[in-house]
Enzyme design. Structure first.
Site, mmCIF file in Angstrom:
data_model
loop_
_atom_site.group_PDB
_atom_site.id
_atom_site.type_symbol
_atom_site.label_atom_id
_atom_site.label_comp_id
_atom_site.label_asym_id
_atom_site.label_seq_id
_atom_site.Cartn_x
_atom_site.Cartn_y
_atom_site.Cartn_z
ATOM 1 N N ASN A 79 0.876 -1.172 0.000
ATOM 2 C CA ASN A 79 0.000 0.000 0.000
ATOM 3 C C ASN A 79 0.914 1.222 0.000
ATOM 4 O O ASN A 79 1.619 1.475 0.987
ATOM 5 C CB ASN A 79 -0.891 -0.043 1.251
ATOM 6 C CG ASN A 79 -1.860 1.111 1.290
ATOM 7 O OD1 ASN A 79 -1.636 2.153 0.688
ATOM 8 N ND2 ASN A 79 -2.952 0.928 2.017
ATOM 9 N N SER A 89 -2.094 13.704 -14.451
ATOM 10 C CA SER A 89 -3.346 13.679 -15.219
ATOM 11 C C SER A 89 -3.593 15.081 -15.799
ATOM 12 O O SER A 89 -3.180 16.080 -15.191
ATOM 13 C CB SER A 89 -4.511 13.318 -14.292
ATOM 14 O OG SER A 89 -5.754 13.589 -14.930
ATOM 15 N N TYR A 140 -8.880 15.009 -6.630
ATOM 16 C CA TYR A 140 -8.065 14.380 -7.681
ATOM 17 C C TYR A 140 -7.199 15.418 -8.412
ATOM 18 O O TYR A 140 -5.995 15.206 -8.608
ATOM 19 C CB TYR A 140 -8.997 13.656 -8.657
ATOM 20 C CG TYR A 140 -8.300 12.810 -9.682
ATOM 21 C CD1 TYR A 140 -7.800 11.546 -9.357
ATOM 22 C CD2 TYR A 140 -8.124 13.258 -10.992
ATOM 23 C CE1 TYR A 140 -7.157 10.760 -10.309
ATOM 24 C CE2 TYR A 140 -7.489 12.483 -11.940
ATOM 25 C CZ TYR A 140 -7.014 11.235 -11.602
ATOM 26 O OH TYR A 140 -6.370 10.467 -12.543
ATOM 27 N N ALA A 181 -6.205 18.345 -7.351
ATOM 28 C CA ALA A 181 -5.164 18.852 -6.443
ATOM 29 C C ALA A 181 -4.036 17.829 -6.303
ATOM 30 O O ALA A 181 -2.851 18.180 -6.337
ATOM 31 C CB ALA A 181 -5.769 19.167 -5.073
ATOM 32 N N SER A 182 -4.416 16.565 -6.186
ATOM 33 C CA SER A 182 -3.379 15.525 -6.002
ATOM 34 C C SER A 182 -2.503 15.408 -7.243
ATOM 35 O O SER A 182 -1.290 15.216 -7.150
ATOM 36 C CB SER A 182 -4.024 14.171 -5.672
ATOM 37 O OG SER A 182 -4.691 13.630 -6.797
HETATM 38 N N1 LIG Z 1 -7.703 6.098 -16.883
HETATM 39 C C1 LIG Z 1 -7.613 7.410 -17.086
HETATM 40 O O1 LIG Z 1 -8.392 8.026 -17.839
HETATM 41 C C2 LIG Z 1 -6.544 8.216 -16.389
HETATM 42 C C3 LIG Z 1 -6.359 9.543 -16.771
HETATM 43 C C4 LIG Z 1 -5.376 10.293 -16.161
HETATM 44 C C5 LIG Z 1 -4.583 9.734 -15.185
HETATM 45 N N2 LIG Z 1 -4.779 8.438 -14.822
HETATM 46 C C6 LIG Z 1 -3.918 7.905 -13.771
HETATM 47 O O2 LIG Z 1 -3.296 6.724 -14.230
HETATM 48 C C7 LIG Z 1 -3.005 5.867 -13.121
HETATM 49 C C8 LIG Z 1 -3.558 4.473 -13.396
HETATM 50 O O3 LIG Z 1 -4.967 4.555 -13.468
HETATM 51 P P1 LIG Z 1 -5.887 3.480 -14.215
HETATM 52 O O4 LIG Z 1 -6.852 4.248 -15.024
HETATM 53 O O5 LIG Z 1 -5.059 2.426 -14.847
HETATM 54 O O6 LIG Z 1 -6.724 2.904 -12.981
HETATM 55 P P2 LIG Z 1 -6.749 1.482 -12.268
HETATM 56 O O7 LIG Z 1 -7.759 1.618 -11.186
HETATM 57 O O8 LIG Z 1 -6.902 0.377 -13.257
HETATM 58 O O9 LIG Z 1 -5.279 1.354 -11.668
HETATM 59 C C9 LIG Z 1 -4.882 1.912 -10.456
HETATM 60 C C10 LIG Z 1 -4.223 0.830 -9.634
HETATM 61 O O10 LIG Z 1 -3.701 1.417 -8.444
HETATM 62 C C11 LIG Z 1 -3.907 0.503 -7.389
HETATM 63 N N3 LIG Z 1 -3.898 1.185 -6.117
HETATM 64 C C12 LIG Z 1 -4.874 1.995 -5.605
HETATM 65 N N4 LIG Z 1 -4.520 2.416 -4.379
HETATM 66 C C13 LIG Z 1 -3.298 1.870 -4.106
HETATM 67 C C14 LIG Z 1 -2.427 1.936 -3.009
HETATM 68 N N5 LIG Z 1 -2.731 2.641 -1.913
HETATM 69 N N6 LIG Z 1 -1.267 1.250 -3.061
HETATM 70 C C15 LIG Z 1 -0.945 0.528 -4.159
HETATM 71 N N7 LIG Z 1 -1.737 0.432 -5.233
HETATM 72 C C16 LIG Z 1 -2.906 1.086 -5.220
HETATM 73 C C17 LIG Z 1 -5.267 -0.115 -7.690
HETATM 74 O O11 LIG Z 1 -5.442 -1.344 -6.990
HETATM 75 C C18 LIG Z 1 -5.208 -0.275 -9.206
HETATM 76 O O12 LIG Z 1 -4.716 -1.535 -9.594
HETATM 77 C C19 LIG Z 1 -3.618 6.549 -11.899
HETATM 78 O O13 LIG Z 1 -2.637 7.277 -11.214
HETATM 79 C C20 LIG Z 1 -4.641 7.488 -12.520
HETATM 80 O O14 LIG Z 1 -4.943 8.580 -11.667
HETATM 81 C C21 LIG Z 1 -5.740 7.666 -15.394
#
Ligand SMILES: NC(=O)c1ccc[n+]([C@@H]2O[C@H](COP(=O)([O-])OP(=O)(O)OC[C@H]3O[C@@H](n4cnc5c(N)ncnc54)[C@H](O)[C@@H]3O)[C@@H](O)[C@H]2O)c1
Length: 255
Positions: free
Chosen positions: A67, A146, A159, A161-162
């Site tokens: 985590n 993002s 989101y 802000a992060s």
């Molecule tokens: N999908 C989009 O449109 C998009 C757009 C911009 C940015 N992002 C960013 O891309 C990244 C991946 O997102 P995604 O769309 O593949 O989503 P996703 O939910 O498939 O992947 C995120 C992964 O992070 C893991 N996770 C969550 N909390 C955690 C923690 N505390 N410790 C370890 N792992 C943890 C989850 O279990 C999941 O497998 C993220 O940072 C997201 O904010 C996604």
């Protein structure tokens, strides 16, 4: 396929979901010969991801339950990487979460939860990784931010802000680690359909793919985000640090 990452060890956080960006990024690095350490919350799921990578690309892969909001988990993960592979060349901070709501309805708990994973998680994992990656003297760190962190999105106070904070961290890391030749950059994806965004209401998803919102008129593909990460990890990016690349079909042109 060139094996330009052969002999390199890469750690990707949030890589469990088969349709997630973390998995696509892991696949791309593995396809170029990297050894992969994949990290996520659930041991069984991340073991499966590691097995898939080994089977598909014939590389070594290790799954670690971690985590990223827990400093002891991040430290343990890096200790395991040191014990098993002895080094770390590439870190991709990809783990992230969404908990959207309008400001007036967003709970403090939801604000903290998203900041914890998306911002503090990047800080904690990077801090732990410095013990190993600074030794590489040629390391690469790629943070997944993002476009929401650039534009600010209604419903995403936490989101946005992060993700803006991730860009600030990217700049700080780039300056602090430059003396050890560790280059640090961020990728800002636009809208990609994954487990995370699949949970958004249909009308929000429809709005996000509106041509007025995305000039290229479609969501991004996981592989298109992975291409940008791979670029930042490659020799082609040897003079680039402390910046970000939008991969968003033009959604945030000008930002
Ligand atoms: N999908 C989009 O449109 C998009 C757009 C911009 C940015 N992002 C960013 O891309 C990244 C991946 O997102 P995604 O769309 O593949 O989503 P996703 O939910 O498939 O992947 C995120 C992964 O992070 C893991 N996770 C969550 N909390 C955690 C923690 N505390 N410790 C370890 N792992 C943890 C989850 O279990 C999941 O497998 C993220 O940072 C997201 O904010 C996604």
């Amino acid at each position: 396929m060139s094996k330009e990452f052969e002999g390199k060890v890469a750690l990707v956080t949030g890589a469990a979901s088969p349709i997630g960006l973390g998995r696509a990024i892991s696949n791309r690095l593995a396809s170029h010969g990297a050894t992969l350490v994949v990290v996520d919350l659930n041991q069984e799921k991340i073991d499966q991801a590691a097995k898939d990578l080994e089977n598909q690309y014939g590389i070594k892969a290790l799954g670690i339950a971690c985590n990223v909001t827990k400093p002891e988990d991040c430290d343990n993960a890096i200790t395991k990487v040191k014990d098993v592979f002895g080094k770390l060349d590439i870190l991709v901070n990809n783990a992230g979460v969404l908990k959207d709501n309008l400001v007036m309805r967003m709970s403090e708990a939801d604000f903290d939860f998203v900041m914890d994973v998306n911002c503090k998680g990047v800080f904690l994992m990077t801090k732990s990784a410095t013990k190993l990656i600074l030794k590489a003297e040629s390391g690469r760190i790629v943070n997944i931010s993002s476009v929401s962190g650039l534009t600010g999105q209604p419903g995403q106070a936490n989101y946005s802000a992060s993700k803006a904070a991730v860009i600030a961290l990217t700049k700080v890391f780039a300056r602090e680690f430059s003396g050890r030749n560790v280059l640090v950059n961020a990728v800002c994806p636009g809208f990609v359909i994954t487990e995370m965004t699949g949970k958004l209401p249909d009308e929000v998803q429809k709005k996000l793919t509106d041509p007025a919102v995305i000039p290229l008129k479609r969501p991004g593909k996981q592989e298109e985000i992975a291409s940008a990460v791979k670029f930042f990890c490659s020799d082609d990016a040897s003079y680039i640090t402390g910046t970000y690349l939008r991969v968003d079909g033009g959604a945030a042109i000008g930002m």
